[in-house]
Structure formats: structure tokens, C-alpha cells
Design a protein around this motif. Sequence first.
Motif, PDB file in Angstrom:
ATOM      1  N   TYR A   1      -5.791   5.566  -0.832  1.00  0.00           N
ATOM      2  CA  TYR A   1      -6.104   4.203  -1.247  1.00  0.00           C
ATOM      3  C   TYR A   1      -6.051   3.220  -0.082  1.00  0.00           C
ATOM      4  O   TYR A   1      -6.894   2.327   0.029  1.00  0.00           O
ATOM      5  CB  TYR A   1      -5.128   3.755  -2.339  1.00  0.00           C
ATOM      6  CG  TYR A   1      -5.289   2.309  -2.740  1.00  0.00           C
ATOM      7  CD1 TYR A   1      -6.373   1.902  -3.522  1.00  0.00           C
ATOM      8  CD2 TYR A   1      -4.380   1.347  -2.330  1.00  0.00           C
ATOM      9  CE1 TYR A   1      -6.530   0.573  -3.883  1.00  0.00           C
ATOM     10  CE2 TYR A   1      -4.526   0.019  -2.697  1.00  0.00           C
ATOM     11  CZ  TYR A   1      -5.614  -0.362  -3.471  1.00  0.00           C
ATOM     12  OH  TYR A   1      -5.771  -1.677  -3.827  1.00  0.00           O
ATOM     13  N   LEU A   2      -5.091   3.404   0.808  1.00  0.00           N
ATOM     14  CA  LEU A   2      -4.770   2.353   1.763  1.00  0.00           C
ATOM     15  C   LEU A   2      -5.241   2.619   3.188  1.00  0.00           C
ATOM     16  O   LEU A   2      -5.562   1.684   3.924  1.00  0.00           O
ATOM     17  CB  LEU A   2      -3.251   2.132   1.767  1.00  0.00           C
ATOM     18  CG  LEU A   2      -2.712   0.822   2.320  1.00  0.00           C
ATOM     19  CD1 LEU A   2      -3.313  -0.380   1.583  1.00  0.00           C
ATOM     20  CD2 LEU A   2      -1.187   0.792   2.213  1.00  0.00           C
TER      21      LEU A   2
ATOM     22  N   LEU B   1       0.595  -2.359  -3.507  1.00  0.00           N
ATOM     23  CA  LEU B   1      -0.512  -1.770  -2.744  1.00  0.00           C
ATOM     24  C   LEU B   1      -1.761  -2.637  -2.815  1.00  0.00           C
ATOM     25  O   LEU B   1      -2.487  -2.772  -1.824  1.00  0.00           O
ATOM     26  CB  LEU B   1      -0.807  -0.361  -3.260  1.00  0.00           C
ATOM     27  CG  LEU B   1       0.281   0.684  -2.966  1.00  0.00           C
ATOM     28  CD1 LEU B   1      -0.032   1.985  -3.689  1.00  0.00           C
ATOM     29  CD2 LEU B   1       0.401   0.918  -1.466  1.00  0.00           C
ATOM     30  N   ARG B   2      -2.031  -3.242  -3.962  1.00  0.00           N
ATOM     31  CA  ARG B   2      -3.179  -4.156  -4.062  1.00  0.00           C
ATOM     32  C   ARG B   2      -2.992  -5.346  -3.130  1.00  0.00           C
ATOM     33  O   ARG B   2      -3.947  -5.785  -2.466  1.00  0.00           O
ATOM     34  CB  ARG B   2      -3.358  -4.635  -5.502  1.00  0.00           C
ATOM     35  CG  ARG B   2      -4.014  -3.640  -6.431  1.00  0.00           C
ATOM     36  CD  ARG B   2      -4.492  -4.313  -7.713  1.00  0.00           C
ATOM     37  NE  ARG B   2      -3.384  -4.923  -8.443  1.00  0.00           N
ATOM     38  CZ  ARG B   2      -2.668  -4.281  -9.362  1.00  0.00           C
ATOM     39  NH1 ARG B   2      -2.930  -3.022  -9.667  1.00  0.00           N
ATOM     40  NH2 ARG B   2      -1.673  -4.905  -9.995  1.00  0.00           N
TER      41      ARG B   2
ATOM     42  N   LEU C   1      -1.205  -5.417  -0.334  1.00  0.00           N
ATOM     43  CA  LEU C   1      -1.377  -4.955   1.042  1.00  0.00           C
ATOM     44  C   LEU C   1      -2.851  -4.757   1.379  1.00  0.00           C
ATOM     45  O   LEU C   1      -3.309  -5.114   2.471  1.00  0.00           O
ATOM     46  CB  LEU C   1      -0.606  -3.656   1.256  1.00  0.00           C
ATOM     47  CG  LEU C   1       0.918  -3.765   1.258  1.00  0.00           C
ATOM     48  CD1 LEU C   1       1.543  -2.373   1.291  1.00  0.00           C
ATOM     49  CD2 LEU C   1       1.400  -4.600   2.429  1.00  0.00           C
ATOM     50  N   ARG C   2      -3.600  -4.193   0.441  1.00  0.00           N
ATOM     51  CA  ARG C   2      -5.033  -3.990   0.668  1.00  0.00           C
ATOM     52  C   ARG C   2      -5.740  -5.321   0.893  1.00  0.00           C
ATOM     53  O   ARG C   2      -6.616  -5.446   1.747  1.00  0.00           O
ATOM     54  CB  ARG C   2      -5.627  -3.267  -0.527  1.00  0.00           C
ATOM     55  CG  ARG C   2      -7.072  -2.848  -0.432  1.00  0.00           C
ATOM     56  CD  ARG C   2      -7.247  -1.646   0.470  1.00  0.00           C
ATOM     57  NE  ARG C   2      -7.709  -1.975   1.792  1.00  0.00           N
ATOM     58  CZ  ARG C   2      -7.900  -1.081   2.752  1.00  0.00           C
ATOM     59  NH1 ARG C   2      -7.639   0.192   2.533  1.00  0.00           N
ATOM     60  NH2 ARG C   2      -8.320  -1.450   3.936  1.00  0.00           N
ATOM     61  N   GLU C   3      -5.337  -6.337   0.144  1.00  0.00           N
ATOM     62  CA  GLU C   3      -5.917  -7.666   0.309  1.00  0.00           C
ATOM     63  C   GLU C   3      -5.564  -8.246   1.678  1.00  0.00           C
ATOM     64  O   GLU C   3      -6.414  -8.843   2.349  1.00  0.00           O
ATOM     65  CB  GLU C   3      -5.404  -8.599  -0.793  1.00  0.00           C
ATOM     66  CG  GLU C   3      -5.928 -10.033  -0.672  1.00  0.00           C
ATOM     67  CD  GLU C   3      -5.298 -10.970  -1.682  1.00  0.00           C
ATOM     68  OE1 GLU C   3      -5.216 -12.173  -1.395  1.00  0.00           O
ATOM     69  OE2 GLU C   3      -4.875 -10.494  -2.757  1.00  0.00           O
TER      70      GLU C   3
ATOM     71  N   ASP D   1      -7.121   3.712   6.655  1.00  0.00           N
ATOM     72  CA  ASP D   1      -8.396   3.914   7.351  1.00  0.00           C
ATOM     73  C   ASP D   1      -8.303   5.126   8.277  1.00  0.00           C
ATOM     74  O   ASP D   1      -9.238   5.896   8.405  1.00  0.00           O
ATOM     75  CB  ASP D   1      -8.767   2.672   8.165  1.00  0.00           C
ATOM     76  CG  ASP D   1      -8.941   1.455   7.283  1.00  0.00           C
ATOM     77  OD1 ASP D   1      -9.682   1.546   6.291  1.00  0.00           O
ATOM     78  OD2 ASP D   1      -8.330   0.409   7.573  1.00  0.00           O
TER      79      ASP D   1
ATOM     80  N   VAL E   1      -4.980  -6.657   4.385  1.00  0.00           N
ATOM     81  CA  VAL E   1      -5.774  -5.948   5.397  1.00  0.00           C
ATOM     82  C   VAL E   1      -7.217  -6.412   5.371  1.00  0.00           C
ATOM     83  O   VAL E   1      -7.805  -6.749   6.407  1.00  0.00           O
ATOM     84  CB  VAL E   1      -5.682  -4.422   5.168  1.00  0.00           C
ATOM     85  CG1 VAL E   1      -6.679  -3.690   6.060  1.00  0.00           C
ATOM     86  CG2 VAL E   1      -4.265  -3.930   5.427  1.00  0.00           C
ATOM     87  N   ASP E   2      -7.810  -6.457   4.179  1.00  0.00           N
ATOM     88  CA  ASP E   2      -9.238  -6.751   4.061  1.00  0.00           C
ATOM     89  C   ASP E   2      -9.566  -8.219   4.315  1.00  0.00           C
ATOM     90  O   ASP E   2     -10.583  -8.534   4.938  1.00  0.00           O
ATOM     91  CB  ASP E   2      -9.740  -6.358   2.667  1.00  0.00           C
ATOM     92  CG  ASP E   2      -9.700  -4.860   2.430  1.00  0.00           C
ATOM     93  OD1 ASP E   2      -9.654  -4.118   3.426  1.00  0.00           O
ATOM     94  OD2 ASP E   2      -9.712  -4.438   1.262  1.00  0.00           O
TER      95      ASP E   2
END
Length: 220
Positions: free
Chosen positions: A171-172, A145-146, A148-150, A174, A152-153
Motif C-alpha cells: 500500500y505504502l 496509513l491513509r 501517511l499516504r496523503e 514506492d 507523501v502524495d
Amino acid sequence: GSGKSTVGRALLRLLEPTGGTVAVLGNDITHASRREMQPLRRVMQVVFQDPGSSLNPRLPIATTLVEPMRVHGLGADDEARFARAAELLQRVELPVDSLWRFPHEFSGGQRQRIALARALALQPRFIVCDEITSALDVTVQAGILRLLRELVDVDGLGLLFITHNIAVVRYLADRVAVMSKGRIVESGAAADVLDRPAHDYTRTLLAAVPHLFSGFKTPN
């Protein structure tokens, strides 16, 4: 059983939709032919729930990552493609020597990272992630998940993340769409849907999430 995976597969045209429309980059692809879909396969990728069944057990990881690039004409030559494959493994936090190993030599979480690397190999605009963390333990989930978040961001990657885990959604996501019996019953910004649900089904779903509390005592 609410239809989440079916929607994801229909959006990718892995299933033929029986109604509605699917648009990619402003183009209606609902009835696009196989030839018309070919260049769009680069744009939209998928990571399935079970990486054990989505990775070919007979192929080394190098072939799994390089072959899609060959098919879509990415990279100047195989040397460049293998270099890109090595970069992808590092991006998903696996050692480069994993290229020469086979899927059975990896844990479930590592295989899921390889599946994600394969999806990223074609530099897609968005990825459908179908319950990709549901079978993993919590520490492995957190690492994916970290990552994937990276993506995206930092990279601006779009995700359609299919899950029943509300903590993962918080967490993920929007935006959130809640499905029941094959229909979207509520959608909107994640904070609005999760903190101020408007539909009875969403409220029931959120009420079913277990909460830890400080007064818990183990039975004698």
C-alpha cells in the motif's frame, strides 16, 4: 531481528554507525558532531513503535508539540506555535482540545497520531516510521496509513517505513529493501520486489504471508 530498526536509528545518528556512510541532502553526516547535527534534526524525524513510551506522561500534548518548535526557533512567538500545534492535531484527525490533555487519556492509535504530529511540527523532509502500526488494530492502522499516504502524495514527505507487514508495504512503499541477518539482500521498486522477487529469502518471506481463499470452511 533482521536489523531494520538498527538501520533506521543509525540513519538518524541515534546509533553511531560502525561502517558505511549516511548522507542527508547530499551532505555526509556519518561523523558529524552534535553541533553539526543540530540543524539537521529538523530535517529528519522519527516516530517510534510504542507511542506510550515515546511521549512524556507528565507533559500535556500542547507542550509536547510546541517545545520542539521553540528549540528550533520555529514560529514568531508562542501564540503562533500554539496555533500551529492546533493545526497539526487537526491534520492528524484529533480535536483541538486534545492540546490540554495528557498521553494517558488517549488510545494507542490516538497517541501514535500525536507522535506523528510531533514529528511533523518541525516540517521535516523525511520521517523514519519504526513499526508504527504493528501494535494497532486494523481499522486504526488503516487511518494512519491513509494519513501517511496523503503526506507523501500531497506534501512530498519522504518516509522510511520499517515494517514486516507485506500488505502495508504494497500500500505504502514506492521502493523496498528486504533485510536478513543485518544485511539488505534485495532492493528495488516495490512492484518488482513483491511480484518478481529475485532472492530466495524474499521468496520465502512472501510465501509465508497468509492468504484468504474462498474454499475455507470452519471445522465442525
